[in-house]
Design an enzyme around this catalytic site. Structure first.
Site, PDB file in Angstrom:
ATOM      1  CE1 TYR A 164      -4.130   1.837   0.515  1.00 53.77           C
ATOM      2  CE2 TYR A 164      -2.860   3.105   2.101  1.00 53.77           C
ATOM      3  CZ  TYR A 164      -3.997   2.952   1.322  1.00 53.77           C
ATOM      4  OH  TYR A 164      -4.986   3.899   1.361  1.00 53.77           O
ATOM      5  CE  LYS A 168      -3.781   4.198  -2.157  1.00 54.26           C
ATOM      6  NZ  LYS A 168      -4.850   4.612  -3.095  1.00 54.26           N
TER       7      LYS A 168
END
Length: 266
Positions: A164, A168
């Site tokens: 993640y 991101k």
């Protein structure tokens, strides 16, 4: 149920515009789709779950808006191109793209095995949809607005979420790169970085443990989670003509969390 367009003074903000929102079956994407529709846009609703995509379309239409379901995996490049072609065939334009789809898999880095799925969903999908929309709809007319949804995890590390965090961070770089490259085509590209937000990922059945959630909220200077509708407002601003000279912006919508410290510690 969202209110009728006719009763909302902001309903002309996106009048005559067509918007595409990925991952719009729930959470921030759903809120963004509703808000754009309420403010006058025709909204193409993408979700991997066809039932959820259809449900959002039905709610928008019930409130007097116009919408189209695009059921499929946003991380599939061929599907992204086909979906964009479908929207262009139906409406002849795409003015706004909201790259919202995202997933998180929690595991220590040494045991993390979902790398490809997380990075493809969170990062590759945003490039696939941006490229397809730009080539089909925005570059030919010399205008358009793309809003990418990253996270404060795109600006600071979060333990046990390496896929993640990396994906991101990649969204931040993608946003800046496309803003620089496509500015000459009149395309604005910006990014919203939500902080902790009340969605199924945080408060749902598979969300955070209560103690961890309480600790996270305690580190937010505003003292609360955001609502998905608040993140949608930030997205809509960046997509609107009110932000006509804003491009390449990485906007924190985190209640002041990153202003207080460098990131999430637990």
């Amino acid at each position: 149920m969202i209110p009728s367009h006719s009763s909302d003074p902001a309903s002309v903000r996106f009048k005559g515009r067509v918007a595409v929102v990925t991952g719009a079956g729930g959470g921030i994407g759903r809120a963004a789709a509703f808000l754009l529709a309420r403010q006058g846009a025709i909204v193409a609703v993408n979700d991997v779950n066809p039932v959820m995509a259809a449900a959002v379309v039905s709610e928008i239409e019930a409130a007097g808006g116009r919408a189209l379901a695009l059921a499929g995996d946003a991380a599939d490049e061929a599907f992204a191109a086909e979906a964009v072609a479908e929207v262009m065939l139906a409406y002849g334009r795409i003015d706004v793209l909201v790259n919202n789809v995202g997933i998180s898999v929690v595991a220590p880095a040494e045991d993390f095995v979902a790398w490809d799925r997380v990075v493809r969903t969170n990062l590759y999908s945003q490039f696939y949809w941006s490229k397809a929309v730009a080539k089909a709809a925005m570059i030919p007319v010399g205008r358009g607005a793309i809003v990418n949804v990253a996270s404060i995890a795109g600006l600071a590390a979060v333990p046990n979420q390496i896929g993640y965090v990396v994906s991101k961070h990649g969204v931040i770089g993608l946003t800046r790169s496309l803003a620089v490259e496509w500015g000459r085509h009149g395309i604005r590209v910006n990014c919203v970085c939500p902080g902790i937000t009340a969605t199924d990922l945080t408060t749902g059945a598979s969300g955070m443990a209560p103690d961890r959630l309480k600790a996270r909220i305690a580190r937010v200077p505003l003292g609360r989670m955001s609502e998905a509708d608040e993140q949608a407002e930030a997205i809509a601003y960046l997509a609107s003509e009110e932000a006509s000279y804003v491009s390449g912006l990485i906007m924190n919508a985190d209640g002041g969390q990153l202003a207080l410290h460098s990131g999430v510690m637990t």
